[in-house]
Design a protein around this motif. Structure first.
Motif, PDB file in Angstrom:
ATOM      1  N   ALA A 100       0.812  -1.220   0.000  1.00  0.00           N
ATOM      2  CA  ALA A 100       0.000   0.000   0.000  1.00  0.00           C
ATOM      3  C   ALA A 100       0.841   1.264   0.000  1.00  0.00           C
ATOM      4  CB  ALA A 100      -0.930   0.006   1.210  1.00  0.00           C
ATOM      5  N   TYR A 101       2.170   1.125  -0.047  1.00  0.00           N
ATOM      6  CA  TYR A 101       3.073   2.270   0.037  1.00  0.00           C
ATOM      7  C   TYR A 101       3.786   2.532  -1.285  1.00  0.00           C
ATOM      8  CZ  TYR A 101       2.366   1.736   5.081  1.00  0.00           C
ATOM      9  OH  TYR A 101       1.800   1.646   6.338  1.00  0.00           O
ATOM     10  N   GLY A 102       3.311   1.910  -2.365  1.00  0.00           N
ATOM     11  CA  GLY A 102       3.834   2.206  -3.687  1.00  0.00           C
ATOM     12  C   GLY A 102       3.346   3.559  -4.171  1.00  0.00           C
ATOM     13  N   ALA A 103       3.919   4.023  -5.265  1.00  0.00           N
ATOM     14  CA  ALA A 103       3.644   5.375  -5.742  1.00  0.00           C
ATOM     15  C   ALA A 103       2.159   5.651  -5.959  1.00  0.00           C
ATOM     16  CB  ALA A 103       4.419   5.632  -7.036  1.00  0.00           C
ATOM     17  N   ALA A 104       1.400   4.663  -6.424  1.00  0.00           N
ATOM     18  CA  ALA A 104      -0.008   4.894  -6.749  1.00  0.00           C
ATOM     19  C   ALA A 104      -0.891   5.053  -5.524  1.00  0.00           C
ATOM     20  CB  ALA A 104      -0.542   3.769  -7.630  1.00  0.00           C
ATOM     21  N   GLU A 126      10.461  12.301   0.188  1.00  0.00           N
ATOM     22  CA  GLU A 126      10.468  11.254   1.206  1.00  0.00           C
ATOM     23  C   GLU A 126       9.169  11.298   2.007  1.00  0.00           C
ATOM     24  OE1 GLU A 126      14.733  10.862   3.029  1.00  0.00           O
ATOM     25  OE2 GLU A 126      14.335  12.994   2.675  1.00  0.00           O
ATOM     26  N   THR A 127       8.731  10.144   2.482  1.00  0.00           N
ATOM     27  CA  THR A 127       7.564  10.069   3.346  1.00  0.00           C
ATOM     28  C   THR A 127       7.970   9.414   4.657  1.00  0.00           C
ATOM     29  OG1 THR A 127       6.801   7.858   2.666  1.00  0.00           O
ATOM     30  CG2 THR A 127       6.112   9.743   1.310  1.00  0.00           C
ATOM     31  N   ASP A 128       7.347   9.879   5.762  1.00  0.00           N
ATOM     32  CA  ASP A 128       7.630   9.172   7.013  1.00  0.00           C
ATOM     33  C   ASP A 128       6.759   7.927   7.137  1.00  0.00           C
ATOM     34  OD1 ASP A 128       5.226  10.461   7.647  1.00  0.00           O
ATOM     35  OD2 ASP A 128       5.965  11.370   9.495  1.00  0.00           O
ATOM     36  N   ALA A 129       5.596   7.909   6.515  1.00  0.00           N
ATOM     37  CA  ALA A 129       4.775   6.694   6.479  1.00  0.00           C
ATOM     38  C   ALA A 129       5.447   5.668   5.578  1.00  0.00           C
ATOM     39  CB  ALA A 129       3.380   7.011   5.966  1.00  0.00           C
ATOM     40  N   GLY A 130       5.855   4.563   6.154  1.00  0.00           N
ATOM     41  CA  GLY A 130       6.506   3.527   5.365  1.00  0.00           C
ATOM     42  C   GLY A 130       7.951   3.798   5.035  1.00  0.00           C
ATOM     43  N   THR A 131       8.456   4.993   5.409  1.00  0.00           N
ATOM     44  CA  THR A 131       9.852   5.380   5.154  1.00  0.00           C
ATOM     45  C   THR A 131      10.206   5.146   3.684  1.00  0.00           C
ATOM     46  OG1 THR A 131      10.280   4.565   7.409  1.00  0.00           O
ATOM     47  CG2 THR A 131      12.171   5.290   6.138  1.00  0.00           C
ATOM     48  N   GLN A 132       9.430   5.771   2.805  1.00  0.00           N
ATOM     49  CA  GLN A 132       9.614   5.603   1.363  1.00  0.00           C
ATOM     50  C   GLN A 132      10.326   6.817   0.759  1.00  0.00           C
ATOM     51  OE1 GLN A 132       8.511   2.658  -0.411  1.00  0.00           O
ATOM     52  NE2 GLN A 132       8.454   2.051   1.742  1.00  0.00           N
ATOM     53  N   THR A 133      10.981   6.591  -0.388  1.00  0.00           N
ATOM     54  CA  THR A 133      11.662   7.659  -1.117  1.00  0.00           C
ATOM     55  C   THR A 133      11.286   7.586  -2.586  1.00  0.00           C
ATOM     56  OG1 THR A 133      13.561   7.649   0.395  1.00  0.00           O
ATOM     57  CG2 THR A 133      13.874   8.680  -1.759  1.00  0.00           C
ATOM     58  N   ARG A 134      10.820   8.713  -3.101  1.00  0.00           N
ATOM     59  CA  ARG A 134      10.534   8.831  -4.534  1.00  0.00           C
ATOM     60  C   ARG A 134      11.540   9.798  -5.158  1.00  0.00           C
ATOM     61  NH1 ARG A 134       4.460  10.247  -5.874  1.00  0.00           N
ATOM     62  NH2 ARG A 134       5.250   9.625  -7.921  1.00  0.00           N
ATOM     63  N   MET A 135      12.062   9.440  -6.323  1.00  0.00           N
ATOM     64  CA  MET A 135      12.973  10.301  -7.066  1.00  0.00           C
ATOM     65  C   MET A 135      12.268  10.755  -8.338  1.00  0.00           C
ATOM     66  SD  MET A 135      15.422  10.126  -4.921  1.00  0.00           S
ATOM     67  CE  MET A 135      16.679  11.064  -5.784  1.00  0.00           C
ATOM     68  N   LEU A 136      12.156  12.065  -8.509  1.00  0.00           N
ATOM     69  CA  LEU A 136      11.464  12.659  -9.652  1.00  0.00           C
ATOM     70  C   LEU A 136      12.517  13.268 -10.575  1.00  0.00           C
ATOM     71  CD1 LEU A 136       8.680  14.511  -7.598  1.00  0.00           C
ATOM     72  CD2 LEU A 136       8.836  12.076  -8.166  1.00  0.00           C
ATOM     73  N   TYR A 137      12.676  12.674 -11.760  1.00  0.00           N
ATOM     74  CA  TYR A 137      13.767  13.045 -12.654  1.00  0.00           C
ATOM     75  C   TYR A 137      13.273  13.928 -13.796  1.00  0.00           C
ATOM     76  CZ  TYR A 137      16.255   9.177 -10.373  1.00  0.00           C
ATOM     77  OH  TYR A 137      16.826   8.333  -9.456  1.00  0.00           O
ATOM     78  N   GLY A 247       7.698  16.657  14.331  1.00  0.00           N
ATOM     79  CA  GLY A 247       6.630  15.760  13.907  1.00  0.00           C
ATOM     80  C   GLY A 247       7.073  14.692  12.941  1.00  0.00           C
ATOM     81  N   TRP A 248       8.267  14.834  12.363  1.00  0.00           N
ATOM     82  CA  TRP A 248       8.749  13.820  11.417  1.00  0.00           C
ATOM     83  C   TRP A 248       8.984  12.513  12.154  1.00  0.00           C
ATOM     84  CZ3 TRP A 248       8.799  13.398   6.345  1.00  0.00           C
ATOM     85  CH2 TRP A 248       9.631  12.456   5.725  1.00  0.00           C
ATOM     86  N   ASN A 249       8.307  11.457  11.715  1.00  0.00           N
ATOM     87  CA  ASN A 249       8.341  10.190  12.464  1.00  0.00           C
ATOM     88  C   ASN A 249       8.373   9.007  11.495  1.00  0.00           C
ATOM     89  OD1 ASN A 249       8.163   8.317  14.582  1.00  0.00           O
ATOM     90  ND2 ASN A 249       5.921   8.323  14.514  1.00  0.00           N
ATOM     91  N   PRO A 250       9.532   8.669  10.944  1.00  0.00           N
ATOM     92  CA  PRO A 250       9.623   7.536  10.012  1.00  0.00           C
ATOM     93  C   PRO A 250       9.144   6.245  10.671  1.00  0.00           C
ATOM     94  CG  PRO A 250      11.616   8.853   9.958  1.00  0.00           C
ATOM     95  CD  PRO A 250      10.838   9.329  11.137  1.00  0.00           C
ATOM     96  N   THR A 251       8.231   5.561   9.987  1.00  0.00           N
ATOM     97  CA  THR A 251       7.682   4.306  10.494  1.00  0.00           C
ATOM     98  C   THR A 251       7.741   3.261   9.391  1.00  0.00           C
ATOM     99  OG1 THR A 251       5.452   5.009   9.851  1.00  0.00           O
ATOM    100  CG2 THR A 251       6.123   5.439  12.126  1.00  0.00           C
ATOM    101  N   PRO A 252       7.849   1.980   9.749  1.00  0.00           N
ATOM    102  CA  PRO A 252       7.890   0.929   8.729  1.00  0.00           C
ATOM    103  C   PRO A 252       6.530   0.707   8.087  1.00  0.00           C
ATOM    104  CG  PRO A 252       7.881  -0.045  10.907  1.00  0.00           C
ATOM    105  CD  PRO A 252       8.001   1.439  11.114  1.00  0.00           C
ATOM    106  N   CYS A 253       6.524   0.044   6.956  1.00  0.00           N
ATOM    107  CA  CYS A 253       5.270  -0.329   6.300  1.00  0.00           C
ATOM    108  C   CYS A 253       4.499  -1.307   7.198  1.00  0.00           C
ATOM    109  CB  CYS A 253       5.544  -1.022   4.968  1.00  0.00           C
ATOM    110  SG  CYS A 253       6.429  -0.037   3.753  1.00  0.00           S
ATOM    111  N   THR A 254       3.196  -1.210   7.139  1.00  0.00           N
ATOM    112  CA  THR A 254       2.347  -2.168   7.840  1.00  0.00           C
ATOM    113  C   THR A 254       1.296  -2.686   6.875  1.00  0.00           C
ATOM    114  OG1 THR A 254       0.834  -0.444   8.616  1.00  0.00           O
ATOM    115  CG2 THR A 254       2.674  -1.031  10.061  1.00  0.00           C
ATOM    116  N   ALA A 255       0.953  -3.957   6.996  1.00  0.00           N
ATOM    117  CA  ALA A 255      -0.014  -4.576   6.106  1.00  0.00           C
ATOM    118  C   ALA A 255      -1.442  -4.449   6.619  1.00  0.00           C
ATOM    119  CB  ALA A 255       0.326  -6.051   5.900  1.00  0.00           C
ATOM    120  N   ARG A 256      -1.623  -3.962   7.843  1.00  0.00           N
ATOM    121  CA  ARG A 256      -2.966  -3.928   8.426  1.00  0.00           C
ATOM    122  C   ARG A 256      -3.402  -2.490   8.722  1.00  0.00           C
ATOM    123  NH1 ARG A 256      -3.982  -9.276  10.443  1.00  0.00           N
ATOM    124  NH2 ARG A 256      -2.095 -10.542  10.288  1.00  0.00           N
TER     125      ARG A 256
END
Length: 256
Positions: A100-104, A126-137, A247-256
């Motif tokens: 649920a943490y993919g770009a879409a 970068e997002t703190d939810a799921g600790t994801q990084t998107r690169m926009l080229y 408020g920045w709080n990186p958290t791992p992905c969760t499936a639930r």
């Protein structure tokens, strides 16, 4: 063809000036000034830390919906079948908690984002939810894709984004347009609503500075996925700019 006296006089006056300009250009090495970089030509500043404003679809975004709760998404029959078979324990066992943490789906989650220029042609999000990084080229995307965030190609889009002017007038200078492809199949919602590897995500980022000193980032998105969606799916996400990094709080992905 014979020129009249007036046209002949005009040409005689223009040609010396043209020859002079060509001479000066040649003396300078014949090199025109390079175009500004995407960073230098940015019509607005999107850098900083932003927090999502969940102003609609609360039960689908703030919490994990129940299995089978996929209204009003225009799902195909195949996508409904997949959503009805959602099993978070199975995703956890397969190490795919980040579906649920993919770009879409990522920007619809309650999250903070940090946006910065990595260099003159690359925006890092970068997002703190799921600790994801998107690169926009800007220009050719780097890499092969196939991961949760896929490949994102960015351009400055001069026309304003569809619907972006509601409530605040048109954004100054246009939008940041981002087209993302080659995403690893994931979820539009955390309850298993799917999107596929051939889905195309188009986003328009617009900044609005509003009364009181606040700044809003509006992300208008279109997802085209004929395998899972009967029609293109449009959404709009709102983010408010924060002062500082509290408020920045990186958290791992969760499936639930």
């Amino acid at each position: 063809m014979r020129l009249g006296p007036t046209k002949a006089a005009v040409l005689l006056g223009v040609l010396p000036a043209f020859a002079f300009n060509v001479l000066v250009y040649a003396q300078r090495g014949g090199r025109a000034a390079p175009p500004p970089t995407p960073r230098a030509s940015a019509p607005f500043d999107l850098s900083g830390q932003w927090v999502s404003l969940i102003t609609e679809d609360w039960r689908h975004r703030q919490f994990t919906p129940l299995k089978g709760d996929y209204a009003p998404l225009p799902l195909s029959a195949a996508a409904r079948k997949m959503a009805d078979s959602w099993d978070p324990a199975k995703d956890e066992a397969a190490g795919e908690q980040c579906k649920a943490y993919g770009a879409a789906g990522l920007m619809r989650l309650p999250t903070r984002i940090r946006v910065a220029w990595q260099d003159d042609t690359t925006v890092k999000l970068e997002t703190d939810a799921g600790t994801q990084t998107r690169m926009l080229y800007f220009g050719a995307p780097q890499g092969n894709g196939g991961d949760w965030q896929g490949l994102s190609a960015a351009t400055w889009d001069a026309p304003r984004a569809p619907f972006a002017g509601r409530g605040g007038g048109p954004p100054p200078g246009g939008s940041l347009k981002v087209v993302t492809t080659r995403m690893k199949p994931g979820y539009l919602r955390k309850n298993g609503v799917p999107y596929g590897a051939n889905a195309v995500l188009t986003e328009y980022y617009d900044r609005f500075d509003v009364a009181g000193g606040d700044s809003l980032l509006i992300v208008t998105s279109e997802l085209v996925d004929p395998e899972n969606l009967m029609t293109p799916f449009w959404t709009s996400q709102q983010f408010k700019r924060e002062n500082g990094t509290a408020g920045w709080n990186p958290t791992p992905c969760t499936a639930r």
